[in-house]
Enzyme design. Structure first.
Site, PDB file in Angstrom:
ATOM      1  N   TYR A 101       5.658  -5.745  -6.435  1.00 39.70           N
ATOM      2  CA  TYR A 101       5.010  -5.801  -5.116  1.00 39.70           C
ATOM      3  C   TYR A 101       5.613  -4.745  -4.199  1.00 39.70           C
ATOM      4  O   TYR A 101       6.840  -4.617  -4.117  1.00 39.70           O
ATOM      5  CB  TYR A 101       5.211  -7.194  -4.486  1.00 39.70           C
ATOM      6  CG  TYR A 101       4.640  -7.309  -3.094  1.00 39.70           C
ATOM      7  CD1 TYR A 101       3.363  -7.799  -2.881  1.00 39.70           C
ATOM      8  CD2 TYR A 101       5.379  -6.880  -1.984  1.00 39.70           C
ATOM      9  CE1 TYR A 101       2.822  -7.870  -1.602  1.00 39.70           C
ATOM     10  CE2 TYR A 101       4.844  -6.944  -0.702  1.00 39.70           C
ATOM     11  CZ  TYR A 101       3.568  -7.438  -0.520  1.00 39.70           C
ATOM     12  OH  TYR A 101       3.036  -7.495   0.750  1.00 39.70           O
ATOM     13  N   GLU A 189      -0.793  -2.237   1.126  1.00 40.34           N
ATOM     14  CA  GLU A 189      -0.123  -3.100   0.149  1.00 40.34           C
ATOM     15  C   GLU A 189      -0.583  -2.815  -1.271  1.00 40.34           C
ATOM     16  O   GLU A 189      -1.775  -2.603  -1.510  1.00 40.34           O
ATOM     17  CB  GLU A 189      -0.431  -4.568   0.500  1.00 40.34           C
ATOM     18  CG  GLU A 189       0.197  -5.584  -0.453  1.00 40.34           C
ATOM     19  CD  GLU A 189      -0.299  -7.001  -0.176  1.00 40.34           C
ATOM     20  OE1 GLU A 189       0.383  -7.734   0.540  1.00 40.34           O
ATOM     21  OE2 GLU A 189      -1.395  -7.367  -0.668  1.00 40.34           O
TER      22      GLU A 189
END
Ligand code: GDP
Ligand code: MN
Length: 383
Positions: A101, A189
């Site tokens: 992530y 993201e």
């Protein structure tokens, strides 16, 4: 303003971030040609809706070229968190070995940009955040120093990234920050950022949210807005010229002026309540806006009471009162209604309300407390 994954991936490509190159389609009939163009043995069919958690909702599926039409027709039309899937992205399937992530967003407490990274990426990142937050590393960027290589290395180390991928990941992070800055993002993201069987690091998903206040200087990005993706309530509010943001509280707020709307929400919070929305009916006198505001609010099942907070300056209290009475005829509600009305033409406004069996208070404190009480919540002493 959120971008779809397929749009965000195009932007990633332009900034040199490795992404699978796919094809966006709107009908299942287009799927075989898309898969043929991609040419890989397997593809992944991905619902393009502006919410997270598509994977868990069944909106991301692997398919061989001969099944791709069936899979696409299964996903198109699917309902994911209240949004209907109208577009799918066909991407070459990735041989995923590991999921990480990486994101940039705004840290409101420090008023700075923050880099967030974790080796625990994938569809369970929210659970990781809730149960093992130590697995998520972050670095708050000092605007005078900027983001340096040693900051990135530290975050990768803290986030548990293996040394073998530090180089590739660091250069992706640098490019992502460039994108974040130059596109005026609230969020950029990558989840998951994956390591493939061949050891390459690539972005398997892409999420971008652009600051709407910057759209005037981001015309190319502004043109990517998808009108299909607004919730019916937001679309309705926008069409009526209302500034409206849905929140998750129980007290519906109708206020004239953005500053008073913010102050109202602060006061609701101060006395222990939670606002269900930000809603500014504007500074003009327009009964249609009040009607639209009422319709938008009563459509939200979470709302337990409605608080009208009107300060009559340019807005005239009698106009708002008339709008309110009309609105209640058109969209009757059983919800408790608390009205605070003060300022220009206050007496006339109160008279109109009285004829319709309604009363108004003049004190904002009294109105806020009453709205919290009538939503069935305790009024706190104030924090
Ligand atoms: P989200 O659930 O809305 O965040 O959608 P994602 O694009 O992140 O996809 C969810 C999950 O699907 C990912 O975490 C992967 O595990 C899986 N996935 C997505 N694309 C591929 C792919 O090309 N190959 C494989 N094997 N899995 C994929
Ligand atoms: Mn994802």
């Amino acid at each position: 303003m959120k971008l779809h994954e397929y749009q965000a991936k195009q932007l990633f490509g332009r900034f040199g971030i490795p992404v699978p190159v796919g094809v966006m389609i709107t009908t299942a009939a287009g799927a075989p040609a898309a898969a043929a163009k991609i040419g890989t043995a397997k593809v992944v069919v991905k619902a393009q809706v502006l919410v997270g958690g598509r994977g868990k909702a069944g909106g991301v599926k692997l398919a061989a070229p001969d099944q791709v039409e069936a899979v696409a027709s299964q996903i198109l039309g699917m309902d994911i968190k209240g949004l209907t899937v109208k577009k799918v992205l066909i991407d070459p399937a990735i041989d995923i070995k590991e999921e990480y992530y990486v994101s940039f967003t705004l840290d409101r407490a420090s008023k700075r940009h923050v880099l967030i990274a974790s080796a625990a990426g994938g569809v369970d990142i929210e659970e990781v955040h809730a149960t093992t937050p130590e697995k998520i590393a972050q670095y708050i960027i000092d605007p005078l120093v900027g983001l340096r290589d040693y900051h990135i290395r530290q975050v990768l180390k803290d986030g548990g990234f293996p040394a073998a991928i530090h180089g590739q990941t660091a250069s992706i992070i640098k490019q992502l920050y460039l994108l974040f800055l130059s596109c005026d993002c609230n969020l950029a993201e990558i989840n998951p950022l994956v390591v493939t069987g061949a050891g390459d690091v690539i972005a398997a998903d892409a999420k971008i949210d652009i600051d709407e206040n910057a759209l005037f200087r981001q015309s190319e990005l502004a043109a990517m807005a998808d009108p299909d993706e607004e919730t019916p309530n937001e679309a309705k509010a926008k069409a009526a010229g209302l500034t409206f943001i849905e929140l998750d509280g129980s007290i519906g707020c109708v206020v004239n002026g953005a500053g008073l709307a913010m102050a109202t929400m602060d006061m609701v919070n101060h006395f222990g309540g939670k606002a269900a929305n930000f809603l500014d009916i504007g500074g003009s006198s327009n009964p249609q806006k009040v009607t639209a505001a009422m319709e938008v609010l009563v459509a939200n099942p979470e709302i337990k009471s409605i608080l009208f907070n009107i300060f009559g300056g340019i807005t005239r209290c009698d106009d708002v009162a008339r709008g309110l009475v009309t609105a209640l005829k058109q969209a009757p509600t059983t919800l408790p209604l608390v009205i605070r009305l003060t300022g220009t033409n206050e007496a006339e406004g109160r008279e109109i309300l009285k004829e319709a069996g309604l009363t108004a208070v003049s004190s904002m404190v009294d109105a806020v407390k009453e709205a919290i009480r009538s939503a069935g919540e305790p009024v706190l002493a104030g924090r």
